[in-house]
Design a protein around this motif. Structure first.
Motif, PDB file in Angstrom:
ATOM      1  N   PRO A 187      -6.976   2.110   0.525  1.00  0.00           N
ATOM      2  CA  PRO A 187      -5.570   2.266   0.109  1.00  0.00           C
ATOM      3  C   PRO A 187      -4.605   2.292   1.127  1.00  0.00           C
ATOM      4  N   GLY A 188      -4.992   2.695   2.604  1.00  0.00           N
ATOM      5  CA  GLY A 188      -4.053   2.551   3.705  1.00  0.00           C
ATOM      6  C   GLY A 188      -3.118   1.673   3.973  1.00  0.00           C
ATOM      7  N   LEU A 189      -3.277   0.272   3.719  1.00  0.00           N
ATOM      8  CA  LEU A 189      -2.399  -0.673   4.046  1.00  0.00           C
ATOM      9  C   LEU A 189      -1.374  -0.631   3.089  1.00  0.00           C
ATOM     10  N   ASP A 190      -1.532  -0.248   1.822  1.00  0.00           N
ATOM     11  CA  ASP A 190      -0.543  -0.178   0.757  1.00  0.00           C
ATOM     12  C   ASP A 190       0.478   1.053   1.173  1.00  0.00           C
ATOM     13  N   ALA A 191       0.054   2.317   1.559  1.00  0.00           N
ATOM     14  CA  ALA A 191       1.045   3.244   2.295  1.00  0.00           C
ATOM     15  C   ALA A 191       1.536   2.768   3.160  1.00  0.00           C
ATOM     16  N   LEU A 192       1.048   1.855   4.067  1.00  0.00           N
ATOM     17  CA  LEU A 192       1.829   1.627   5.458  1.00  0.00           C
ATOM     18  C   LEU A 192       2.740   0.760   4.812  1.00  0.00           C
ATOM     19  N   LEU A 193       2.464  -0.179   4.254  1.00  0.00           N
ATOM     20  CA  LEU A 193       3.611  -1.255   3.755  1.00  0.00           C
ATOM     21  C   LEU A 193       4.724  -0.862   2.856  1.00  0.00           C
ATOM     22  N   HIS A 194       4.390   0.153   2.235  1.00  0.00           N
ATOM     23  CA  HIS A 194       5.697   0.856   1.628  1.00  0.00           C
ATOM     24  C   HIS A 194       6.525   1.499   2.377  1.00  0.00           C
ATOM     25  N   GLN A 195       5.921   1.970   3.614  1.00  0.00           N
ATOM     26  CA  GLN A 195       6.749   2.687   4.584  1.00  0.00           C
ATOM     27  C   GLN A 195       7.571   1.747   5.645  1.00  0.00           C
ATOM     28  N   VAL A 196       6.769   0.784   6.027  1.00  0.00           N
ATOM     29  CA  VAL A 196       7.476   0.005   7.084  1.00  0.00           C
ATOM     30  C   VAL A 196       7.923  -1.403   6.689  1.00  0.00           C
ATOM     31  N   GLY A 197       7.427  -2.034   5.585  1.00  0.00           N
ATOM     32  CA  GLY A 197       7.851  -3.234   5.180  1.00  0.00           C
ATOM     33  C   GLY A 197       6.837  -4.163   5.712  1.00  0.00           C
ATOM     34  N   ASN A 198       6.999  -5.507   5.057  1.00  0.00           N
ATOM     35  CA  ASN A 198       6.100  -6.492   5.330  1.00  0.00           C
ATOM     36  C   ASN A 198       5.841  -7.380   6.663  1.00  0.00           C
ATOM     37  N   GLN A 199       7.075  -7.045   7.403  1.00  0.00           N
ATOM     38  CA  GLN A 199       7.336  -7.767   8.735  1.00  0.00           C
ATOM     39  C   GLN A 199       6.982  -6.751   9.714  1.00  0.00           C
ATOM     40  N   SER A 200       6.576  -5.663   9.532  1.00  0.00           N
ATOM     41  CA  SER A 200       6.370  -4.745  10.750  1.00  0.00           C
ATOM     42  C   SER A 200       5.344  -5.043  11.660  1.00  0.00           C
ATOM     43  N   ALA A 201       5.317  -4.893  12.822  1.00  0.00           N
ATOM     44  CA  ALA A 201       4.064  -5.313  13.786  1.00  0.00           C
ATOM     45  C   ALA A 201       3.000  -4.231  13.448  1.00  0.00           C
ATOM     46  N   GLU A 202       3.460  -3.325  12.852  1.00  0.00           N
ATOM     47  CA  GLU A 202       2.178  -2.441  12.362  1.00  0.00           C
ATOM     48  C   GLU A 202       1.300  -2.805  11.560  1.00  0.00           C
ATOM     49  N   VAL A 203       1.808  -3.834  10.651  1.00  0.00           N
ATOM     50  CA  VAL A 203       0.805  -4.453   9.637  1.00  0.00           C
ATOM     51  C   VAL A 203      -0.292  -5.391  10.347  1.00  0.00           C
TER      52      VAL A 203
END
Ligand SMILES: [Zn+2]
Length: 400
Positions: A187-203
């Motif tokens: 589930p980690g990507l979902d939590a990350l995307l909620h936080q940083v959005g789909n354009q972040s380099a973290e994705v």
């Protein structure tokens, strides 16, 4: 050494738009396909994947419903006297959610989110069981019921454990060669995307991490199974929220009272209403018609989406915002978040994805509920072959 292991890796929110222009998993799972999601949040999508049915059939859709006689939350009403500076805090809510979950022996995911304590005894929570376990559906069977009934040994992740703990637990079952089917949940990507959005380099950074884990898993499994069939897939994508609407205060301007005239649950992208007196529906509907950021879904459309409930269990009127709009505040959160899902399945960022090392995947697999048949047939195939190889191994004693 066993013959075949199908591994289904479920990466929450790893949508088609997230991986479309990214080389994600190309080197080891090059065959990819876009999948249509199911209307709703993970509380709708995950049960659909696991059962092969849509929300109207399995009665797993949204978390909270108006249902005072069955509300388990009556004991929380005194909390309405606490100042909202405390009860509105995420930390307090999270702690209380854990406490309530234990008290009520809920088995699935549970969070009180931002439901006001003032009205909490009007509501029931619909996911009391874990969809990742046998008997986990509100109605009908899921893949784990079938595996259990067919006595196919399997591995499934525990949502309480971390991604890497779940990976390690799967590897332990693989090295013991005791399973014929695996379902890994990240589930980690979902939590990350909620936080940083789909354009972040973290994705892409997170995608690279998943790739490393997956490559390692493939190599590990290949030492114990002749063929490893890998399916990496998701339940929906993620849209950035660049617009917010305060729907709650618009509806609350009407001369109507929650609990007397109507009940409502404000999810992040939809509002679901129940009407307690005649005439109220028209008042609320005309208010909503003046909100250009969304629209009321007609029964025919809900039916098409597999989310029409004849008994109106999840709401008599469903208002859905357009992609990119976030309802703030809502009963899901008091503050905005960067990105969200739960828009119309035909919206661009709603689509899910499937990446696999299998060249031939049935063309019937086009939407996320189709993953169920794929999982079931792969489990049966692997079990049949693995059993046959055990039989032949015992029939011809190894003399080398
Ligand atoms: Zn999410």
């Amino acid at each position: 050494m066993k013959s075949v292991l199908p591994i289904f890796v479920f990466i929450d929110a790893c949508g088609w738009e997230i991986i479309k222009s990214d080389p994600f998993a190309r080197s080891f799972a090059p065959h990819r396909r876009r999948l249509t999601a199911v209307f709703g949040y993970s509380s709708a999508c995950v049960p659909s994947i696991l059962s092969g049915r849509r929300p109207a059939e399995n009665r797993n859709w949204c978390y909270f419903v108006f249902d005072p006689p069955n509300s388990p939350f009556r004991s929380l009403r005194p909390l309405r006297w606490l100042p909202s500076a405390i009860t509105g805090r995420r930390l307090f809510r999270r702690w209380l959610s854990k406490f309530v979950k234990r008290q009520l022996s809920f088995r699935g995911y549970f969070d009180l989110y931002n439901i006001p304590f003032r009205n909490i005894s009007l509501y029931d929570f619909t996911e009391k069981k874990s969809p990742l376990q046998p008997g986990g559906m509100n109605r009908g069977l899921n893949i784990f019921d079938h595996l259990y009934l067919e006595q196919i040994p399997y591995h499934v992740s525990s949502p309480a454990a971390s991604e890497q703990e779940n990976l390690a637990a799967l590897k332990a079952d693989i090295s013991a060669e005791r399973i014929d089917f695996a379902f890994l949940y990240w589930p980690g990507l979902d939590a990350l995307l909620h936080q940083v959005g789909n354009q972040s380099a973290e994705v892409p950074r997170k995608l690279r991490e998943y790739e490393r884990w997956l490559e390692d898993l493939l190599e590990f499994a290949s030492a114990h199974y002749t063929e490893v069939r890998l399916y990496v897939f998701s339940d929906h994508g993620m849209a950035n929220c660049d617009e917010q609407i305060d729907l709650m205060s618009r509806v609350e301007k009407l001369p109507l009272k929650v609990g007397e005239d109507y009940a409502v649950v404000y999810d992040s992208t939809m509002a679901r209403f129940w009407f307690l007196k005649p005439g109220v529906r028209d008042q609320i509907a005309s208010c909503l018609q003046g909100v250009p950021e969304g629209r009321i879904l007609a029964d025919a459309e809900l039916d098409e989406l597999g989310a029409l409930f004849p008994d109106r269990y999840f709401g008599e009127l469903i208002f859905l915002v357009r992609e990119g709009v976030l309802i703030v505040p809502s009963h899901m959160g008091a503050r905005p978040i960067r990105a969200m899902h739960g828009y119309h399945p035909a919206d661009k960022h709603s689509y899910a994805a499937l990446c696999t090392n299998m060249r031939e995947v049935d063309q019937a697999v086009q939407a996320i509920p189709d993953m169920f048949n794929l999982m079931r047939s792969e489990a049966q195939f692997a079990h049949g072959l693995n059993r046959a190889s055990i039989r032949s191994a015992t029939a011809i004693p190894h003399t080398g």
